[in-house]
Structures are given as C-alpha cells and as structure tokens.
Design an enzyme around this catalytic site. Structure first.
Site, PDB file in Angstrom:
ATOM      1  N   HIS A  59       0.851  -1.183   0.000  1.00  9.49           N
ATOM      2  CA  HIS A  59       0.000   0.000   0.000  1.00  9.49           C
ATOM      3  C   HIS A  59       0.892   1.241   0.000  1.00  9.49           C
ATOM      4  O   HIS A  59       1.602   1.487   0.961  1.00  9.49           O
ATOM      5  CB  HIS A  59      -0.828  -0.058   1.308  1.00  9.49           C
ATOM      6  CG  HIS A  59      -1.937   0.913   1.384  1.00  9.49           C
ATOM      7  ND1 HIS A  59      -3.170   0.592   1.885  1.00  9.49           N
ATOM      8  CD2 HIS A  59      -2.003   2.211   1.060  1.00  9.49           C
ATOM      9  CE1 HIS A  59      -3.949   1.644   1.866  1.00  9.49           C
ATOM     10  NE2 HIS A  59      -3.262   2.635   1.363  1.00  9.49           N
ATOM     11  N   TYR A 113     -16.416   6.288   2.209  1.00  9.39           N
ATOM     12  CA  TYR A 113     -14.945   6.217   2.272  1.00  9.39           C
ATOM     13  C   TYR A 113     -14.531   4.872   2.859  1.00  9.39           C
ATOM     14  O   TYR A 113     -15.138   4.398   3.818  1.00  9.39           O
ATOM     15  CB  TYR A 113     -14.446   7.385   3.124  1.00  9.39           C
ATOM     16  CG  TYR A 113     -12.957   7.447   3.307  1.00  9.39           C
ATOM     17  CD1 TYR A 113     -12.111   7.632   2.213  1.00  9.39           C
ATOM     18  CD2 TYR A 113     -12.397   7.336   4.569  1.00  9.39           C
ATOM     19  CE1 TYR A 113     -10.745   7.695   2.384  1.00  9.39           C
ATOM     20  CE2 TYR A 113     -11.020   7.412   4.751  1.00  9.39           C
ATOM     21  CZ  TYR A 113     -10.208   7.580   3.654  1.00  9.39           C
ATOM     22  OH  TYR A 113      -8.851   7.641   3.825  1.00  9.39           O
ATOM     23  N   GLU A 142      -4.475  16.727   8.687  1.00  8.14           N
ATOM     24  CA  GLU A 142      -5.280  16.229   7.576  1.00  8.14           C
ATOM     25  C   GLU A 142      -6.741  16.622   7.763  1.00  8.14           C
ATOM     26  O   GLU A 142      -7.395  16.141   8.677  1.00  8.14           O
ATOM     27  CB  GLU A 142      -5.185  14.702   7.504  1.00  8.14           C
ATOM     28  CG  GLU A 142      -3.770  14.157   7.483  1.00  8.14           C
ATOM     29  CD  GLU A 142      -3.747  12.639   7.606  1.00  8.14           C
ATOM     30  OE1 GLU A 142      -4.822  12.015   7.603  1.00  8.14           O
ATOM     31  OE2 GLU A 142      -2.650  12.087   7.719  1.00  8.14           O
ATOM     32  N   HIS A 158      -2.036   5.379  11.600  1.00 15.05           N
ATOM     33  CA  HIS A 158      -0.868   6.240  11.470  1.00 15.05           C
ATOM     34  C   HIS A 158      -0.980   7.501  12.324  1.00 15.05           C
ATOM     35  O   HIS A 158      -2.066   7.881  12.756  1.00 15.05           O
ATOM     36  CB  HIS A 158      -0.629   6.618  10.004  1.00 15.05           C
ATOM     37  CG  HIS A 158      -1.776   7.316   9.331  1.00 15.05           C
ATOM     38  ND1 HIS A 158      -2.927   6.680   8.956  1.00 15.05           N
ATOM     39  CD2 HIS A 158      -1.944   8.601   8.955  1.00 15.05           C
ATOM     40  CE1 HIS A 158      -3.752   7.522   8.380  1.00 15.05           C
ATOM     41  NE2 HIS A 158      -3.193   8.708   8.372  1.00 15.05           N
ATOM     42  N   HIS A 194      -4.839   7.969  14.058  1.00 15.52           N
ATOM     43  CA  HIS A 194      -6.136   7.670  13.459  1.00 15.52           C
ATOM     44  C   HIS A 194      -5.965   6.501  12.499  1.00 15.52           C
ATOM     45  O   HIS A 194      -4.856   6.029  12.270  1.00 15.52           O
ATOM     46  CB  HIS A 194      -6.736   8.889  12.765  1.00 15.52           C
ATOM     47  CG  HIS A 194      -5.836   9.522  11.759  1.00 15.52           C
ATOM     48  ND1 HIS A 194      -4.750  10.293  12.100  1.00 15.52           N
ATOM     49  CD2 HIS A 194      -5.840   9.482  10.402  1.00 15.52           C
ATOM     50  CE1 HIS A 194      -4.144  10.707  11.010  1.00 15.52           C
ATOM     51  NE2 HIS A 194      -4.768  10.232   9.966  1.00 15.52           N
ATOM     52  N   HIS A 247      -7.907  15.234  11.356  1.00 17.69           N
ATOM     53  CA  HIS A 247      -6.921  14.483  12.129  1.00 17.69           C
ATOM     54  C   HIS A 247      -5.687  15.362  12.198  1.00 17.69           C
ATOM     55  O   HIS A 247      -4.934  15.484  11.240  1.00 17.69           O
ATOM     56  CB  HIS A 247      -6.656  13.129  11.473  1.00 17.69           C
ATOM     57  CG  HIS A 247      -7.906  12.301  11.348  1.00 17.69           C
ATOM     58  ND1 HIS A 247      -8.469  11.958  10.146  1.00 17.69           N
ATOM     59  CD2 HIS A 247      -8.738  11.817  12.299  1.00 17.69           C
ATOM     60  CE1 HIS A 247      -9.582  11.267  10.365  1.00 17.69           C
ATOM     61  NE2 HIS A 247      -9.764  11.180  11.657  1.00 17.69           N
TER      62      HIS A 247
HETATM   63 FE   LIG Z   1      -4.461  10.155   7.839  1.00 15.51          FE
END
Ligand SMILES: [Fe+2]
Length: 451
Positions: free
Chosen positions: A304, A362, A353, A347, A383, A377
């Site tokens: 990813h 989402y 963000e 992360h 989060h 965030h």
């Molecule tokens: Fe994020």
C-alpha cells in the site's frame, strides 16, 4: 486510397477541437485570448495606444524576478485604479483567518462533522463562507484555512477579491458561476476551481442551494506535484486543466467591491463593473479541473503506497518536500493487492489532515463520514480504520475489488489546524467520533502464528 495531387500539401486543423467551449487546455500555460478581434496586441505588451481605446495593465502573482514570473497582461475598458476607491472596513464574522486561536476551543483531537445544513437565510459567496479551521499566519503568507460555503444568492453588482490567498473550490452540491476579470468558470460537483490571489470576480448561483469546501491558500500557489518515477502520464494530466477564454461586460451601475486583505474585509464603492478585461495573455489565470479525469495509480501486486500517490495539486512551503498544502483525491479505483490490508493503515502524521466527502462512502470509515461532512486528524494525532473497516479488510477474500461511487479529498498541511468557534460550537460536530476506535480488540495473547 486517394492521393493528394500535391504530395507536400498538409491537412491543417481549422479550429481547436476536443476541448470544452469557453476554455483553453493546459496547466500554467502562457495563454492568450481576446473577446473582440484585434484587442490583444501582438509582439509586444505595452503599445503606445491599445486597440479599441483599451488600457494595458499587468497583474502579477509573483515577484518580477521569479523564475518563471507569473503574470498576466490585461487589456481593459478602465484601468483597475478606477475600480478601487476609499475603503471602509466591514465585518464578515464567519470568515476567519489565521492566526485564529480561541482560548475556549480545543483543537487537539480527532474531529468529524456532518454536512453543515442550509438555513432559511439568503447567503452569498461572502456571507455564506463558514471557516472551519485555520493554520499558519495570513500576514506572513504561510498556511491555509478550510471553509464550508453555503450559497443561495448570486452577488448582484457586487465583486470580490482576496489579496490574502488563492482559493481552491470543491463543490459538493449545486452549481456556481465564477464571473472573473479573465473569463467565466462554471463549476459543479466533481470539478474544482482555483481562483488566484488578487483576481476580481462575482459568484452567481446557477443551481442552488450550493454547498462545498474551500481551501484558502495563503502561501505559494498550487502547482502540479513532482511525479518522480511515475513519469509523464497518469495522476492529473496538464491538458485537463482549463482556463477560461476572455469575457467582459461594459456595465455602468453603482457597484461594490469587497477586498480581503490581511484577514480583514473592506468595501469600496465604484460606478461600474470591474469585469472589463476584453483581452489578456499570460500564465496567471483562474482554472478548473474535472476530478473525473484524475487517473489513480496504486499497488498492483501487494502492499500500500502512501496517500501522496493521490496528490492532485501541491502548494510548496519554504522547505522542499513539506508542503504548505497538498490537495489529495480519493476516488473510484480498483483494489487488487494480494495478502494486503487494503484500507489506509493506522498512522500518526506530522501533517494535519482535513478531509471532506463529495459523495459516497470512504473505505476506512463505512459509517459516519457523510457527503458534505468533514473530518480533522490534526498534527501527530493517531487515526485509522474503525473496527468495522478493520475486521472487514482483515477477513476479506482478496480478489479484484472496485471501490465505486466514492469521492473524498484531503487538504493536508504541514501546519496544525485550529478549529474556529463555528467549527467547535455551531457546526454539526459528531461528539462520538472518537468512540469509533473504542471497540477495537486486543488480539495478542502471546501465541505465535496467530492472525
Ligand atoms: Fe491520515
């Protein structure tokens, strides 16, 4: 097969094809356009007398010595000094600028809001702007603000420009027209527009009510991100950015011009429309972009990549690689990675963000992140997926799977974002958002090989 009688005769295109009427393709091109024939001087910028009795005027978006300088030459009915008179301060209490740190507001937290509802009140582009967060400092031209706009009424004989910022506009509902000095941009959901610092415009409602998101960029202009090993193709392609052709009005009616300058609003009375540029050329112009033309790139075997792979535009800061703002798009795409946890991982991030949902669902949050809604965030706050998303992604049979009917975005900045009192107290904050991670279980019991 028919052979032309003259083997050297080439077939020449007669008119531009394949682009949208009213727009010119390309990112940051040196465009030229005229609404009346011969209005644009050729071969020079400042002739002794301009055609039609127009005035020549330069609009600069960078210092003259920038490389390359960003500027546009305008040929207009009146010079801009006729569109600016004595100023009075006015109050637009919901449009805030950084620094805006309220001692009673806690910005440290993971926050999510439902869509801000429309009210019965008639609201224009100016009165309908609702600032959610601010970051940096408008006076030193670093940072940004995020806003929701709620617009039901067109500006009539009223014009605006921001000396503080360029605006990135992301519609979510309704259609708007930006009638600018340099031409007309019509905007609807799944498109974005950039309105440069200093450009005068009027916003009309084509289909209301209109709601959307705005990223107000105090810093250096948005540009296309460096593409590195990806090379020349995919992501956002330069030809899909569209600048308007010249358009003007010769309209002599009492009008107002509002100016945002160092975080404050000022108004001046003028006798005519300032949208009187008959011809222009240059590389400092508004533009729009259709998000449906964004070609996502991702993992095609396993694992990813970082979400920066989805960057549409970036506004650099003074520190290379650490953006003042990244505008990142999460749209429909195929997921094919093998033996991989496919949603965003957990992360913490030095960048803060702010996300918005344009439509659909989402992948990291199956519930609660709704169209028109936002989440924040902030800098170094953890989060990631909620329990439902984690369990589903951890146990799914991994075949090719299309994420469909989904479009969210992120305004990501290197600066912490501070909530406005509106975001903390008036907007529909979801008090239970932080609880979305509460039910995540401890799975570890010391048994090796357990998955
Ligand atoms: Fe994020």
């Amino acid at each position: 097969m028919n052979h032309p009688t003259d083997p050297h005769k080439m077939t020449q295109a007669s008119t531009p094809v394949g682009t949208h009427a009213g727009y010119m393709p390309g990112f940051g091109n040196d465009f030229e356009t005229e609404a009346l024939p011969g209005a644009l001087p050729q071969g020079m910028n400042s002739p002794q007398r301009c055609n039609y009795g127009l005035y020549g005027e330069q609009l600069s978006g960078t210092a003259f010595t920038a490389n390359p300088p960003e500027r546009t030459w305008c040929y207009r009915i009146r010079p801009s000094v006729k569109h600016s008179h004595r100023y009075e301060k006015i109050d637009l209490p919901y449009w805030k600028s950084a620094p805006c740190v309220d001692p009673d507001v806690i910005s440290l937290g993971q926050y999510r809001w439902d869509a801000v509802p429309h009210s019965d009140q008639g609201l224009t582009w100016l009165t309908g702007m609702r600032t959610m967060t601010t970051a940096g400092d408008v006076n030193t031209q670093v940072g940004m603000a995020s806003h929701i706009y709620l617009v039901t009424e067109s500006m009539v004989d009223a014009y605006f420009f921001s000396a503080d910022s360029e605006l990135l506009v992301v519609p979510q509902e309704g259609r708007l027209r930006f009638a600018t000095e340099l031409g007309i941009i019509d905007l609807e959901p799944k498109e974005i527009a950039i309105i440069p610092r200093g450009l005068v415009y009027r916003v009309e409602v084509l289909e209301g009510p209109a709601r959307g998101f705005v990223c107000e960029n105090y810093g250096q202009k948005f540009e296309m991100p460096g593409r590195g090993p990806i090379g020349a193709n995919c992501m956002a392609n330069p030809r899909d950015f569209k600048a308007p052709v010249a358009a003007f009005e010769d309209r002599e009616v009492p009008s107002t011009l509002t100016v945002k300058w160092c975080g404050q609003f000022h108004t001046t009375k003028i006798d005519q429309s300032p949208l009187d540029v008959v011809a222009w050329h240059g590389n400092y112009a508004p533009y729009k972009y259709d998000l449906r033309t964004y070609c996502p790139v991702g993992a095609i075997l396993f694992d990813h990549p970082d979400p920066s792979i989805f960057t549409v535009l970036t506004a650099p800061s003074g520190q290379p690689g650490t953006a003042n703002i990244d505008f990142v798009l999460f749209r429909e795409r195929w997921m094919v990675a093998e033996d991989t946890f496919r949603p965003p991982w957990y992360h913490k991030n030095i960048m803060s963000e702010l996300m918005g949902n344009i439509y659909g669902q989402y992948d990291a949050k199956p519930q609660g992140f709704v169209p028109g809604g936002m989440s924040l965030h902030n800098m170094m706050l953890p989060h990631g997926p909620d329990r439902e998303a984690f369990e589903k992604a951890s146990n799914a049979n991994l075949g090719p799977d299309k994420l469909d009917n989904t479009m969210s975005f992120m305004f990501e900045t290197r600066f912490p974002q501070h909530l406005t009192p509106f975001a903390a107290n008036e907007a529909p904050l979801q008090d239970d958002y932080i609880d979305c991670w509460t039910s995540l279980e401890k799975k570890f019991d010391g048994t090796p090989g357990k998955k």
